[in-house]
Motif scaffolding. Structure first.
Motif, PDB file in Angstrom:
ATOM      1  N   GLU A 246       1.217   1.741  -9.045  1.00  0.00           N
ATOM      2  CA  GLU A 246      -0.073   1.573  -8.362  1.00  0.00           C
ATOM      3  C   GLU A 246      -1.002   0.665  -9.175  1.00  0.00           C
ATOM      4  O   GLU A 246      -1.666  -0.212  -8.628  1.00  0.00           O
ATOM      5  CB  GLU A 246      -0.701   2.963  -8.193  1.00  0.00           C
ATOM      6  N   ASP A 247      -1.009   0.883 -10.488  1.00  0.00           N
ATOM      7  CA  ASP A 247      -1.911   0.092 -11.319  1.00  0.00           C
ATOM      8  C   ASP A 247      -1.414  -1.332 -11.565  1.00  0.00           C
ATOM      9  O   ASP A 247      -2.203  -2.202 -11.929  1.00  0.00           O
ATOM     10  CB  ASP A 247      -2.173   0.800 -12.654  1.00  0.00           C
ATOM     11  N   GLU A 248      -0.103  -1.557 -11.394  1.00  0.00           N
ATOM     12  CA  GLU A 248       0.410  -2.936 -11.495  1.00  0.00           C
ATOM     13  C   GLU A 248       0.141  -3.673 -10.183  1.00  0.00           C
ATOM     14  O   GLU A 248      -0.124  -4.868 -10.169  1.00  0.00           O
ATOM     15  CB  GLU A 248       1.917  -2.914 -11.781  1.00  0.00           C
TER      16      GLU A 248
ATOM     17  N   ALA B 156      -2.397  -3.102  -8.125  1.00  0.00           N
ATOM     18  CA  ALA B 156      -3.817  -3.309  -7.836  1.00  0.00           C
ATOM     19  C   ALA B 156      -4.286  -4.735  -8.137  1.00  0.00           C
ATOM     20  O   ALA B 156      -4.804  -5.415  -7.250  1.00  0.00           O
ATOM     21  CB  ALA B 156      -4.639  -2.272  -8.576  1.00  0.00           C
ATOM     22  N   PRO B 157      -4.081  -5.243  -9.388  1.00  0.00           N
ATOM     23  CA  PRO B 157      -4.552  -6.609  -9.642  1.00  0.00           C
ATOM     24  C   PRO B 157      -3.782  -7.649  -8.815  1.00  0.00           C
ATOM     25  O   PRO B 157      -4.340  -8.687  -8.446  1.00  0.00           O
ATOM     26  CB  PRO B 157      -4.304  -6.801 -11.141  1.00  0.00           C
TER      27      PRO B 157
ATOM     28  N   LEU C 227       0.842  -1.212   0.000  1.00  0.00           N
ATOM     29  CA  LEU C 227       0.000   0.000   0.000  1.00  0.00           C
ATOM     30  C   LEU C 227       0.866   1.247   0.000  1.00  0.00           C
ATOM     31  O   LEU C 227       0.398   2.341  -0.307  1.00  0.00           O
ATOM     32  CB  LEU C 227      -0.927   0.016   1.224  1.00  0.00           C
TER      33      LEU C 227
ATOM     34  N   ARG D 201      -2.663  -7.211  -5.751  1.00  0.00           N
ATOM     35  CA  ARG D 201      -3.289  -7.178  -4.425  1.00  0.00           C
ATOM     36  C   ARG D 201      -4.588  -7.984  -4.442  1.00  0.00           C
ATOM     37  O   ARG D 201      -4.890  -8.729  -3.528  1.00  0.00           O
ATOM     38  CB  ARG D 201      -3.616  -5.727  -4.034  1.00  0.00           C
ATOM     39  N   ASN D 202      -5.342  -7.757  -5.525  1.00  0.00           N
ATOM     40  CA  ASN D 202      -6.649  -8.401  -5.624  1.00  0.00           C
ATOM     41  C   ASN D 202      -6.558  -9.927  -5.545  1.00  0.00           C
ATOM     42  O   ASN D 202      -7.360 -10.567  -4.874  1.00  0.00           O
ATOM     43  CB  ASN D 202      -7.301  -7.965  -6.952  1.00  0.00           C
TER      44      ASN D 202
END
Lengths: 230, 837
Positions: A78-80, A82-83, A58, A85-86
């Motif tokens: 951040e956008d790499e 995000a998925p 984070l 983390r998901n």
């Protein structure tokens, strides 16, 4: 494949407050084996939450490296992240952080839907049943008690069967009875799903249930139990 | 004691909302002062100086030569030196330039010495009008010189004589605008009237007697005295105090309509003020809770926030005044071609003061409810960040009642008409109520919507975010867009019917004032078959023995029963007519009617509706002062609303054949042919006037388009109010939106997902508003076109799509623009703040 769910090497983090630099973490290294339950313990302001936010991707460290489930996440955008983390991480926060505009059921299903899991609804219902909140599935967060909110948050953290769960003071906002129930639930579900759990707390009682403890003092790991390598 | 630093810090802390608040106040001030300034300037320049607009103290009008007793009375007073009189005749006739062989229908004004008694006729040369206009000379409009390719010094054939152009008129005090005229002005000296040989039996000439009363105290008394001597209803006496000109009526109506739009925008700006202030106070919730928990009284806190409102209100007021002054610079361009030349657009101190007072009241009223929330706010917010539902209580409902009463009062005061004011409020309530009702339905649908797409589902959910002004935005946007789009649709439908698709079979040239004995020669010149309509000019004196109330009728905004009508006679229906009531035009008991001294008359439905006339009613007309008693035997209607001659009252030939009459003809001729015929007629039958309907309709359409642009310009302020409410709503829900965005990101959503959710949310708002606006405007425009204008309605699907797309782009751009900082928010920064809390 690495036997470790998490490897952190020489992590440092500081903040600038009114042109003063405050070092929150100072060259912290940590290795967490797959399937273990590790507690990061420390007093308020010791840097627990900051360490947890760095380990979970984070936030970015000023220096050092983080490998999470075999992936170096240090330099991911951040956008790499995000998925990643998901699919890989589950979070449980002290303040629950449920999306206010979504029902209990929708909050749980949300990460699975983001992952385009066709079984999202089925899984969410199963989890609701598992935490005994099936009757509350259509309630919004403001209609739930603190303990119920945290149970929903745990379900949400688990729906994508993450390899690792980060929990930041998960019982901090609950009374002792509810706190006990939540910890019991969290540990049971971790066991069932064979997931790694990294939990930040200042509660000695919770620490006593951990496989390993890393104690933070002034931004440095002061002591650790055997399963956590300094 | 007020803590100024606290107030300034609160403003700085919620600067985005503060800016919106300031803009909303500025917008309300802008609309009040800009419209007030414009109305004031027009009224001051052309409506207040009634004497100048009137050109005299007393004017006596007639379409026939004045009656003897009246003339005698005037002459007596002239001899006694009590009044000074000047005869003025106005009529249309052809003017022909023998050099260029061109002719044009012109608006002739034959004036005697003394004209005008008030104001000045300005000439291009700068010379005195009275010294320039003499026997054998004419003063003309520049347009006439251009159209006839003539110059000063040339001679023009007018009627049966040649007159020399000696100057160009630039301003007439009693005709401040020229767009009501079918042709350019020509001033002729009274000494040449006879030589023109244009005054024939039944010609449409306006006889005007201008009187200057040396003792102003006698104006009313003399007016009444002359009125008593007139032959009603053909002679009409007006003093400058009670005169109601066509121009005055036009501008009163136009300003009235703009006032309606102003009121509408003011309401929307008020909603914007309220929404932004709610948003500001919401950002201060924590501060208020802490202040209360440490012992600050409601009075103390409310006073500080009131002071904040006052500071921001003052900033908004100043900004509004500056913007208003800047807008005034654009007015001459905006209003070019419809404003009288002598109008100077300025904002008077009165308007500024009025705007300030009204603006302050609007700010105070709309700020009251948000400020009232402070009183109900519980310090427990520190522990449970949940707001108890505010509202309810006597103060709350009293505030709402005062707002409603204030607006009713304001509307009535601004519109200067209680009945119309109440109609407007009813209309506004219907519009807003209808949009609110449909919006409620849409919201219900959206709330229950379980779209398969996650993004779409989240967007729908976002609409119901606490503090989101979704309803207010949709209602505001759709209501204002509905008004703008309705004006556009009606304007374009009228243009499409009357101009772009001017039917090839319809007459495009009208010939007026053909004398019966000229019919053969006229037909020869025309060289084709034409339709001839006899015309007898008359006024309606009574309906069922109830006299027409001329004062009341003239005050009507639409057509009135007091004006002069063109009666005709024939025993057949025109191509575009059909019977509405009655078996045939004149019924089956014609002889019985004649035996009672009555004649049968067929009435067109539009005038029947206007005058509440039914079959069997008794109408008494005055033809040259002589009564004509007619019994209504049928009601006709027109099947199409094209530019085709039509007559309200149709008689049998034997009823009117002996009355003074002219013949009217209409024909379809192509442009070049028409010019030749015009020229020939000007040379051989100069009393016949030719109206080129094609070009006249185009000029009228241009004017209509111009006016609709002005109305749209002012209505666009309401769109700005709607957009300000959108921005304000986004700012009001900023924290919730940030929280959502952060949670989405923590749970694994990419930035694009969050952007999509916010975009779709704005898209839903834009689509709902645009669709609702389209629905209302299409239904409204369809009703206006079909019921009022009786024309075919074209939905203009292309324009509808463009408007919808425009609204979508605008709302999404504004929505995303206001959300940039939210989208940029890093999850950890939010979580850290939460932890600190």
């Amino acid at each position: 494949m690495s036997p470790n769910a998490l490897e952190a090497i020489q992590l440092s983090k500081s903040y600038n407050v009114d042109s003063r630099q405050i070092t929150v973490l100072d060259r912290v290294s940590l290795t967490v084996p797959i399937g273990s339950f590790v507690v990061i313990e420390g007093k308020s302001g010791s840097g627990k939450s900051t360490l947890l936010s760095l380990l979970s991707g984070l936030d970015k460290p000023d220096s050092g490296k983080i490998r999470l489930c075999g992936t170096d996440i240090t330099d991911l955008s951040e956008d790499e992240l995000a998925p990643f983390r998901n699919r890989t991480i589950g979070y449980v926060f002290q303040s629950f952080h449920l999306v206010p505009s979504l029902t209990a059921f929708e909050n749980i299903a949300f990460p699975a839907e983001l992952n385009r899991d066709p079984q999202a609804a089925v899984k969410a219902k199963e989890l609701l049943h598992r935490v005994d909140l099936s009757k509350r599935m259509n309630n919004f967060p403001h209609q739930l008690s603190g303990g119920e909110k945290q149970r929903i948050a745990i379900c949400r953290a688990l729906i994508n069967s993450p390899q690792i769960i980060f929990a930041d003071e998960p019982t901090g906002n609950l009374d002792s009875a509810n706190g006990e129930i939540i910890m019991q639930l969290l540990l049971e579900l971790r066991q069932e799903l064979m997931t790694t759990l990294v939990l930040a707390t200042h509660s000695r009682e919770i620490s006593s249930k951990a496989d390993a403890i890393a104690r933070l003092v002034d931004g440095r790991i002061a002591t650790s139990s055997e399963k956590v390598n300094l | 004691m007020l803590h100024l630093r606290f107030i300034l810090r609160q403003i700085a802390g919620s600067r985005n909302q503060a800016i919106i608040f300031v803009f909303c106040v500025a917008l309300s001030l802008l609309i009040l002062t800009a419209l007030g300034g414009f109305s004031g300037s027009v009224r001051r320049s052309m409506l207040q100086d009634a004497r100048q607009l009137h050109g005299a103290d007393i004017t006596i009008h007639s379409h026939y030569p004045f009656s003897e007793p009246l003339l005698k009375a005037i002459h007596d007073y002239e001899q006694q030196g009590i009044v000074q009189g000047a005869l003025v005749n106005e009529f249309y006739s052809m003017a022909r330039n023998p050099q260029s062989e061109k002719s044009i229908l012109s608006d002739l004004k034959v004036v005697a010495k003394g004209y005008p008694f008030y104001g000045k006729v300005r000439l291009l040369s700068g010379r005195e009008f009275s010294k320039v206009l003499s026997k054998g000379s004419i003063i003309v409009d520049q347009v006439l010189l251009d159209r006839l390719q003539a110059h000063i010094g040339n001679t023009l054939q007018i009627g049966s004589t040649l007159l020399t152009i000696v100057d160009v008129v630039t301003l007439e005090p009693d005709r401040p605008v020229s767009f009501f005229s079918f042709g350019p002005r020509i001033f002729i000296a009274a000494e040449d009237l006879e030589r023109l040989d244009l005054i024939k039996k039944g010609s449409r000439i306006q006889f005007k007697y201008l009187l200057k009363v040396h003792d102003p105290a006698l104006v009313d008394r003399l007016g009444e005295e002359f009125s008593a001597m007139t032959v009603p209803p053909q002679e009409n006496v007006k003093t400058f105090k009670n005169a109601d000109s066509r121009i005055k009526r036009f501008f009163e109506n136009f300003l009235f309509f703009l006032s309606l739009i102003g009121m509408f925008t003011l309401v929307l700006a008020g909603i914007g003020i309220q929404t932004s202030l709610y948003a500001m106070l919401r950002e201060s919730d924590y501060t208020i809770a802490i202040m209360k928990s440490v012992g600050a009284t409601n009075r103390f806190i409310t006073l500080h926030f009131m002071a904040m409102v006052m500071v921001l209100g003052t900033c908004g007021t100043l900004l509004g005044l500056i913007l208003s002054s800047l807008l005034q610079l654009y007015f001459p361009t905006l209003f070019a071609s419809i404003l009288p030349a002598n109008v100077t657009l300025t904002i008077s101190w009165n308007v500024v003061f009025e705007g300030l007072v009204l603006g302050t009241i609007v700010v105070a009223l709309f700020s009251f409810l948000p400020l009232l929330r402070i009183k109900n706010f519980k310090p427990a917010f520190i522990f449970r960040k949940e707001i108890e539902k505010s509202g309810g209580g006597i103060l709350h409902y009293s505030a709402i009642s005062i707002i409603i009463l204030f607006f009713i009062g304001l509307v009535i005061w601004q519109l200067e008409d209680v009945k119309i004011g109440l109609y407007f409020i009813l209309g506004l309530c219907t519009l807003i109520g209808l949009t609110a009702l449909i919006t409620e339905g849409l919201m219900l649908f959206m709330k229950k919507n379980t779209a398969r797409s996650l993004v779409l589902r989240q967007s729908f959910r976002g609409l119901f975010r606490p503090g989101n002004a979704t309803r207010a935005i949709i209602i505001t946007l759709s209501a204002s867009l509905a008004v703008i789009f309705s004006i556009y649709l009606i304007d374009h439908n009228l243009r499409a019917t009357f101009i772009e698709a001017y039917p090839a079979n319809l007459p495009n040239a009208y010939f007026l004032d053909i004398q019966p004995e000229q019919k053969t020669e006229f037909s020869t010149i025309l060289g084709r078959e034409a339709e001839f309509y006899p015309i007898v000019r008359a006024r309606l004196a009574s309906i069922n023995n109830k006299p027409i109330n001329r004062t009341q009728e003239r005050e009507k905004r639409g057509d009135n029963m007091a004006r002069e009508f063109n009666l005709t006679y024939r025993d057949f229906l025109l191509k575009d007519e059909q019977m509405l009531e009655g078996e045939n035009l004149f019924g089956n008991r014609i002889n019985a009617l004649y035996s009672r001294g009555e004649v049968p008359v067929s009435v067109l439905d539009t005038v029947a509706e206007n005058g509440d006339i039914k079959v069997g009613d008794l109408l008494i007309f005055k033809v040259l002062g002589l009564p004509l008693t007619a019994r209504v035997t049928s009601i006709r209607t027109r099947t199409e609303s094209k530019v085709r001659p039509f007559f309200y009252f149709v008689f049998q030939e034997k009823s009117l054949k002996d009355a003074p009459q002219t013949i009217f003809s209409s024909v379809r001729i192509d442009g070049e042919q028409l010019a030749i015929i015009q020229n020939t007629l000007a040379a051989r039958l100069p009393n016949i006037s030719v109206i080129d309907i094609g070009s006249t309709v185009e000029i009228l359409a241009g004017m209509m388009h111009k006016m609709s642009s002005i109305i749209q310009f002012f209505t666009s302020f309401s769109i700005i109010a709607g957009l300000l409410i959108i921005i304000s709503s986004i700012f009001a829900t900023r924290m919730t939106r940030i929280r959502e965005a952060v949670y989405f990101k923590i749970l694994g959503a990419q930035s694009s997902f969050v952007v999509k959710v916010f975009t779709y949310e704005n898209l839903i708002i834009a689509l709902s508003s645009a669709l609702l606006a389209n629905l209302i405007s299409h239904i409204g425009s369809w009703l206006v076109c079909r019921q009022l204008f009786n024309i075919t309605y074209q939905p203009l699907l292309g324009s509808t799509a463009i408007m919808t797309a425009g609204v979508i782009v605008l709302v999404i751009t504004v929505g995303l623009g206001a959300s940039v900082s939210i989208l940029r928010q890093k999850p950890i920064a939010y979580l850290r703040n939460e932890r600190q809390d």
